[in-house]
Scaffold this active site. Structure first.
Site, PDB file in Angstrom:
ATOM      1  N   ASP A  67      26.354  28.534  21.493  1.00  0.00           N
ATOM      2  CA  ASP A  67      26.560  27.356  20.653  1.00  0.00           C
ATOM      3  C   ASP A  67      27.686  26.470  21.168  1.00  0.00           C
ATOM      4  OD1 ASP A  67      28.552  29.206  20.004  1.00  0.00           O
ATOM      5  OD2 ASP A  67      27.697  29.696  18.067  1.00  0.00           O
ATOM      6  N   ASN A 137      29.697  36.560   7.350  1.00  0.00           N
ATOM      7  CA  ASN A 137      28.543  36.234   6.503  1.00  0.00           C
ATOM      8  C   ASN A 137      27.215  36.628   7.158  1.00  0.00           C
ATOM      9  OD1 ASN A 137      28.217  34.327   8.503  1.00  0.00           O
ATOM     10  ND2 ASN A 137      28.327  32.536   7.156  1.00  0.00           N
ATOM     11  N   HIS A 139      26.165  35.748  10.218  1.00  0.00           N
ATOM     12  CA  HIS A 139      25.571  34.807  11.170  1.00  0.00           C
ATOM     13  C   HIS A 139      25.636  35.332  12.600  1.00  0.00           C
ATOM     14  CE1 HIS A 139      29.521  32.280  11.894  1.00  0.00           C
ATOM     15  NE2 HIS A 139      29.484  33.320  12.677  1.00  0.00           N
ATOM     16  N   GLU A 144      23.486  30.222  10.391  1.00  0.00           N
ATOM     17  CA  GLU A 144      24.113  30.598   9.123  1.00  0.00           C
ATOM     18  C   GLU A 144      23.067  31.196   8.176  1.00  0.00           C
ATOM     19  OE1 GLU A 144      27.142  30.666   9.201  1.00  0.00           O
ATOM     20  OE2 GLU A 144      28.194  28.764   9.369  1.00  0.00           O
TER      21      GLU A 144
END
Ligand code: PGA
Length: 268
Positions: A67, A137, A139, A144
């Site tokens: 990313d 979380n 990801h 996400e």
């Protein structure tokens, strides 16, 4: 899924480095998928050390990062290009022209940029080994929670939790980007091997959901349950919520009998 539980974060980095080294030894022109974040920094340090000792060369390696922030200049101190230069590329013999990140400026069309990145990965023969971290979380990359499990490289808006988790890396004067280009979950699943590293108690819940939870878009990392060659290398703290710890520790001991003769990449 192969789950390796080790005592310390240092051991997680060492074991991960062994996988990367073995791949490059077997295939000097390997295509590596790379990750940013705090977790892989110690892995990159070990790879740099091995290069300095003359036992590892990146001369023919190609890399694709997971990313990059949207509309960020490569030379910005917060760009993932800068991160990779600082932690790996500047210190080894890699050709910068063979290192790729999914960039997208304000003038560019994110959809087209994403498609181009996918094409480029294909043109280079696909990713041999994708390194991954995991967010608290769940990801992977910047996929996400609620990301499509069939997603491809695209632009994503970061969640409040991810922004809060990463805010420690920005000074008061720096603007924290809220959007990023990220490989999709389907893109990650196409890598030949995936290696996910996680350390620390704040990852324990996400690790548990990834390994034993339902396959679920709320924990994007759980998509790795569908991968044929996924290895999860974690320390005790990150493994602390797994009820199957004893099995994983025993299975790893058993697997070592095979890997000692045939190499890490043969069992996963
Ligand atoms: P971290 O990030 O290594 O900084 O914890 C991991 C991630 O968000 O993927």
């Amino acid at each position: 899924m192969q789950v390796i539980i080790l005592d310390t974060p240092e051991q997680v980095a060492e074991k991960s480095a062994q996988w990367v080294t073995e791949l490059i030894e077997q295939k000097p022109a390997a295509v590596l998928g790379l990750a940013t974040g705090s977790t892989p920094i110690s892995l990159y340090q070990l790879l740099v050390e091995q290069y300095r000792q003359g036992v590892l060369s990146f001369a023919n390696v190609t890399t694709f990062n997971l990313d990059e922030y949207h509309n960020i200049a490569a030379e910005n101190l917060q760009s993932y290009r800068t991160f990779m230069q600082k932690h790996l590329f500047e210190h080894v013999d890699i050709a910068v022209s063979r290192t790729f990140l999914p960039t997208c400026s304000a003038e560019q069309n994110p959809r087209l940029q994403g498609e181009e990145y996918e094409q480029l990965i294909k043109a280079k023969g696909g990713i041999d080994l994708q390194i991954l971290g995991i967010g608290a979380n769940g990801h992977i990359g910047f996929n996400e929670p609620t990301s499509s499990l069939a997603s491809r490289t695209r632009i994503k808006t970061l969640t409040k939790q991810t922004l809060a988790d990463n805010s420690r890396l920005f000074t008061q004067d720096e603007v924290q980007p809220t959007m990023a280009m990220t490989m999709g979950i389907a893109t990650i699943l196409e890598a030949n091997h995936v290696l996910l590293m996680a350390t620390g108690e704040n990852k324990a819940s996400a690790v548990k959901q990834m390994i034993t939870g339902p396959l679920n878009a709320m924990c994007p990392a759980s998509a790795l349950q569908l991968h044929q060659h996924a290895v999860i290398i974690i320390d005790k703290a990150a493994a602390s919520e797994l009820t199957e710890q004893d099995y994983f520790l025993w299975a790893d001991k058993e697997q070592r009998k095979v890997t000692d003769d045939h190499g890490l990449l043969t069992v996963c």
